[in-house]
Design an enzyme around this catalytic site. Structure first.
Site, PDB file in Angstrom:
ATOM      1  N   GLY A   1       0.800  -1.215   0.000  1.00 29.24           N
ATOM      2  CA  GLY A   1       0.000   0.000   0.000  1.00 29.24           C
ATOM      3  C   GLY A   1       0.836   1.270   0.000  1.00 29.24           C
ATOM      4  O   GLY A   1       0.433   2.289  -0.560  1.00 29.24           O
TER       5      GLY A   1
ATOM      6  N   SER B   1      12.166  -4.866 -10.701  1.00 25.54           N
ATOM      7  CA  SER B   1      11.904  -6.299 -10.591  1.00 25.54           C
ATOM      8  C   SER B   1      10.809  -6.556  -9.562  1.00 25.54           C
ATOM      9  O   SER B   1      10.802  -5.964  -8.487  1.00 25.54           O
ATOM     10  CB  SER B   1      13.167  -7.026 -10.153  1.00 25.54           C
TER      11      SER B   1
ATOM     12  N   THR C   1      -6.447   2.147   9.236  1.00 21.87           N
ATOM     13  CA  THR C   1      -5.614   1.086   9.784  1.00 21.87           C
ATOM     14  C   THR C   1      -5.937   0.823  11.252  1.00 21.87           C
ATOM     15  O   THR C   1      -5.854  -0.303  11.710  1.00 21.87           O
ATOM     16  CB  THR C   1      -4.133   1.487   9.646  1.00 21.87           C
TER      17      THR C   1
ATOM     18  N   TYR D   1       5.678  10.800 -21.952  1.00 22.58           N
ATOM     19  CA  TYR D   1       4.574  11.459 -22.643  1.00 22.58           C
ATOM     20  C   TYR D   1       4.290  10.918 -24.037  1.00 22.58           C
ATOM     21  O   TYR D   1       3.483  11.470 -24.761  1.00 22.58           O
ATOM     22  CB  TYR D   1       4.802  12.979 -22.764  1.00 22.58           C
TER      23      TYR D   1
END
Ligand code: PLP
Length: 664
Positions: A172, A483, A347, A463
C-alpha cells in the site's frame, strides 16, 4: 471446521447454477484451516505443482541428459552437502515456531490471518518458475495475469473500462506513492503544456474549468493549477494533436515539467513568468491516515509540512464540514491542493470515510471556490469490501439487496455502502490483496481512472503514446518499482478465480469477517467486567474493534493508558518478551494503539469521557490508549466449535485485567 455464521438459506439474489454462473463459495473450502483441516487437498495440489514443474524441466531438451548422475549422489561430499541442507531446514522450521499463529481464531491482533489456499498454492507453484514482472520478456505468463487482476480490481471499483489502468505493487505504501506522484505531475501539467506550446509556437489551445473556457495563454497561475485532472490530460492530448511531431512535442512538455526540471528550477521559472513563486501545494488527508503519506510527501519533495490533517468525527471518519472549511481557507490563500485522500478502512479503526460526500465537495469546490484536485482513495485495507456491491454478473447491487444478503447482522451500514459505490467517481485507489484479500506478501495494487496519467510518470520516452505497443511489453516503464515477483501476480490471480470479486466470493468472506467484528463489539459492550469498565469505540465500519479499559483505582488517564499497555503485553508476543526469549504464548492475541490528541483532536474525547476523564485530562495525557482487535476469521462468531471464541476472549480479558492490576 465449523460452519460460518451466515450459512443461511440460499441467497435469492444469486443467479441459478444453470445460468453458468457458480453459486456462492463455501467458505469452509477456502483456507488451510487452523488445524490444517484442508491439509489433504493442499498437499495434493502442492505436490501436483511441484511434480508438474519437474516434468517440465525434463521435457526441455530431454536429449541433453543429466547434469548430476545418480552415482555421484553416493559421494561423501554430496551426502555431506545435502545433510547441511536438511539440517538447516530443520533448524529454520524450529525457529519459525517462534512466530505468531496468525491462522488461529485466537489471533485477533494485526491485519493478518489465515491465507487462501488458492493464493498460497499459486504463489508456490509460480515461484518455481521465478517470473519477473518488470518486463514481459521475463514473465510472458504472469505479466498477463497481473494485468488481469488489475482489471478485476478496476472493474470492481467501477472505473470506466475503456480508460482504467492498474497494476500490482509491493504494498500500500508504494501504491499510495504512485497515486500521489501521478496527482502531483497532473497538477503541474497545464503549466508545462503552456510553456511547451510557447516553445513550439502552437496557438489556439483552450482550457475548460468550472469557470468556462479560456485561451491557455491567458490563464492565471492559479487557474492553471486548478484545472480538473481530466481536463489537464485532455489539454496535453490537444497539444500533441496540434503538432506534427508528437514525439518532439511530448519531449518538450517533459522538459518543461516540474518532474523534469525539479522543484527548484520550476519554482524559479514560475517566479520569472508569473511574478509569483510556486505556492506550496498541499495534500489533505484525514487525521487517521496511514503514516505512509508523511513519507510520500517528503520523498516527492512536496514537504512533510504540506501534509494537512483534516479532523475526523466521532465515528473516526473524515469530517466533511471540517474539510470544507480547510478548502475555503486554502482557496482564500490561493494555495493549490494536489490531492484529497479519503481512507476506506483506516488502519486503526477500519473507519470508512464518506467518499461520496468528498465527491460532492469536489463539485462544489470547483463551482464555488475555483478549486480542483485529484481524489485518491486509500483502500489498502478496505478495498476488497467493494465486492459486496457487485452481483455475479458484475452489476452493482442496490443497498437493500446488499444488506439483505448479509442477514442476520446489519452490515454494511448505509453510509459505508454509499462510500463504497462512490469510489468509481474518484481518480485513483489503493487496494492491497495482502491485507483484506487474504493473500501472502508482497501484493498491493493501485488503479487509476485515466490510463493517460501513467505517461506522466513513465521515464523512457515520457509522454509518448506508444501506438500499438501492448501494455504488457514493459510494466517497469510506467511504475515506481523494477523487478517484481510474478508469483505474487499468480497468487492474486488464483485467489480471484476461486473467490470472485462479488457477493458470492470475496463479498461473502468480507461480510462474514465484518459481522464477526460486530458480534465481538456487541459481546464486549454487553459484558459486565466490573469493577473494570470498557470504553468501546463505536461499532466498526468494517472489522476492527477498539476499546480502552478503566478501573476505579486508576486515578489518571496516564495510569489508565499504562494499564492498557500492560494488558497489551499480556495479550501479544510483544518485542519486550521476544527479545529475552521468554516466549509465553497468550491465549488470545490483540494489538494496541494510542488515539493521540495531536491527531485525533475531539474525536477521541468521548472514549476518554466514558472512562471518566474530561477533555483537559485527555489532552494532558496526550491521548487515550486502546486495545485493537482485527477480526479476519469469517468463522469467529459461529459458536459451533468446542470453544466459543467470543466468550473465551471475554474470559481471558477479565483474567488478564485482574492480573495486570495486581502487578501494576
Ligand atoms: C497497511 C496500510 C497501508 C500501507 O500498506 P503496506 O502494504 O504496509 O505498505 C496504507 N494505508 C492503509 C490504510 C493501510 O492499512
Amino acid at each position: 471446521m465449523s460452519e460460518p455464521a451466515d450459512e443461511s438459506p440460499p441467497d435469492p439474489t444469486l443467479p441459478p447454477t444453470e445460468s453458468g454462473l457458480s453459486p456462492s463459495i463455501d467458505l469452509r473450502s477456502v483456507f488451510l484451516g487452523p488445524k490444517g483441516e484442508n491439509a489433504a487437498v493442499f498437499e495434493r495440489l502442492l505436490l501436483e505443482a511441484f511434480r508438474d514443474h519437474v516434468f517440465w524441466r525434463r521435457n526441455v531438451h530431454p536429449e541433453d541428459g543429466f547434469r548430476v548422475q545418480e552415482v555421484e549422489k553416493r559421494s561423501p561430499s554430496y551426502q555431506y552437502s545435502i545433510s547441511v541442507l536438511e539440517q538447516t531446514l530443520l533448524s529454520l522450521l524450529g525457529e519459525l515456531k517462534g512466530g505468531v499463529p496468525f491462522f488461529s481464531p485466537r489471533y485477533i491482533g494485526h491485519m493478518t490471518s489465515d491465507l487462501t489456499m488458492a493464493s498460497l498454492i499459486g504463489y508456490f507453484a509460480t515461484m518455481l518458475y521465478n517470473p519477473n514482472n518488470v518486463a514481459v520478456e521475463g514473465s510472458p505468463v504472469t505479466t498477463r495475469l497481473e494485468l488481469e487482476v488489475a482489471e478485476d480490481l478496476g472493474a470492481m471499483v467501477g472505473y470506466p473500462a475503456a480508460d482504467r489502468w492498474g497494476h500490482l505493487t509491493s504494498g500500500g505504501t508504494v501504491a499510495n506513492f504512485e497515486a500521489l506522484w501521478v496527482a502531483r505531475n497532473v497538477k503541474y501539467l497545464p503549466i508545462a503544456v503552456r510553456w511547451a506550446a510557447e516553445e513550439l509556437q502552437v496557438g489556439g489551445l483552450t482550457a475548460t474549468s468550472a469557470a468556462g473556457s479560456k485561451d491557455l495563454g491567458t490563464l492565471s497561475l492559479w487557474e492553471l493549477l486548478n484545472l480538473p485532472p481530466r481536463e489537464s490530460l485532455d489539454l496535453l492530448d490537444r497539444l500533441l494533436a496540434a503538432t506534427e511531431d508528437r514525439q518532439a512535442a511530448a519531449e518538450a512538455v517533459s522538459r518543461h515539467s516540474a518532474s523534469g526540471m525539479g522543484y527548484q528550477s520550476f519554482g524559479y521559472r514560475l517566479h520569472q513568468h508569473f511574478g509569483d513563486a510556486l505556492p506550496p501545494a498541499v495534500v489533505l488527508v484525514p487525521s487517521t491516515a496511514h503514516y505512509s503519506f508523511e513519507k510520500i510527501c517528503r520523498a516527492l519533495g512536496m514537504g512533510g509540512n504540506q501534509l494537512v490533517h483534516v479532523p475526523v468525527d466521532e465515528n473516526f471518519r473524515m469530517d466533511p464540514a471540517a474539510l470544507w472549511r480547510i478548502l475555503q481557507d486554502l482557496a482564500q490563500r490561493q494555495q493549490p491542493v494536489v490531492a484529497v485522500v479519503s481512507v476506506l478502512g483506516t488502519t486503526e479503526e477500519s473507519a470508512v470515510d464518506r467518499v461520496d460526500r468528498v465527491e460532492e465537495l469536489r463539485t462544489r469546490a470547483g463551482e464555488e471556490l475555483g478549486l480542483a484536485w485529484h481524489h485518491h482513495v486509500d483502500a489498502a485495507w478496505g478495498g476488497y469490501a467493494l465486492s459486496v456491491t457487485r452481483d455475479a454478473a458484475g452489476r452493482r447491487r442496490g443497498f437493500q439487496s446488499t444488506l439483505a444478503d448479509q442477514a442476520p447482522e446489519a452490515w454494511p451500514s448505509e453510509s459505508v455502502y454509499r462510500a463504497l459505490v462512490a469510489v468509481e467517481q474518484t481518480d485513483s485507489v489503493t487496494i492491497d490483496p495482502h491485507k483484506f484479500g487474504f493473500i501472502p506478501y508482497p501484493a498491493g495494487a493501485v488503479c487509476f481512472r485515466d490510463r493517460r496519467s501513467r505517461e506522466l510518470v513513465s521515464v523512457e520516452a515520457p509522454y509518448v503514446f506508444h501506438s500499438g505497443a501492448p501494455d504488457s511489453a514493459h510494466l517497469g516503464r510506467f511504475i515506481l518499482e523494477g523487478s517484481k515477483p510474478g508469483a505474487a501476480a499468480a497468487a492474486v490471480w488464483m485467489a480471484h478465480q476461486v473467490l470472485p470479486l462479488d457477493a458470492r466470493g470475496y463479498g461473502r468472506l468480507i461480510g462474514a469477517s465484518s459481522r464477526g467484528a460486530l458480534a465481538l463489539h456487541r459481546r464486549l459492550a454487553a459484558g459486565d467486567f466490573s469493577p473494570f469498565h470498557l470504553s468501546l469505540l463505536p461499532p466498526p465500519d468494517l472489522n476492527i474493534v477498539c476499546f480502552a479499559v478503566g478501573h476505579p483505582s486508576l486515578g489518571t488517564l496516564s495510569e489508565t493508558n499504562q494499564f492498557v499497555h500492560r494488558l497489551y503485553q499480556a495479550l501479544s508476543l510483544s518485542t519486550e518478551t521476544t527479545a529475552t526469549h521468554r516466549v509465553e504464548r497468550p491465549d488470545y492475541f490483540v494489538t494496541k494503539t494510542v488515539l493521540r490528541a495531536e491527531e485525533y483532536g475531539g474525536a477521541a474525547v468521548p472514549v476518554a469521557a466514558r472512562l471518566g476523564f474530561d477533555e483537559a485530562a485527555y489532552r494532558e495525557a496526550g491521548g487515550v490508549a486502546v486495545l485493537r482487535c482485527t477480526v479476519m476469521d469469517p468463522f469467529l462468531a459461529a459458536s459451533r466449535d468446542r470453544v466459543d471464541y467470543l466468550e473465551g476472549f471475554a474470559a481471558t480479558l477479565r483474567q488478564v485485567m485482574v492480573a495486570a492490576l495486581a502487578t501494576g
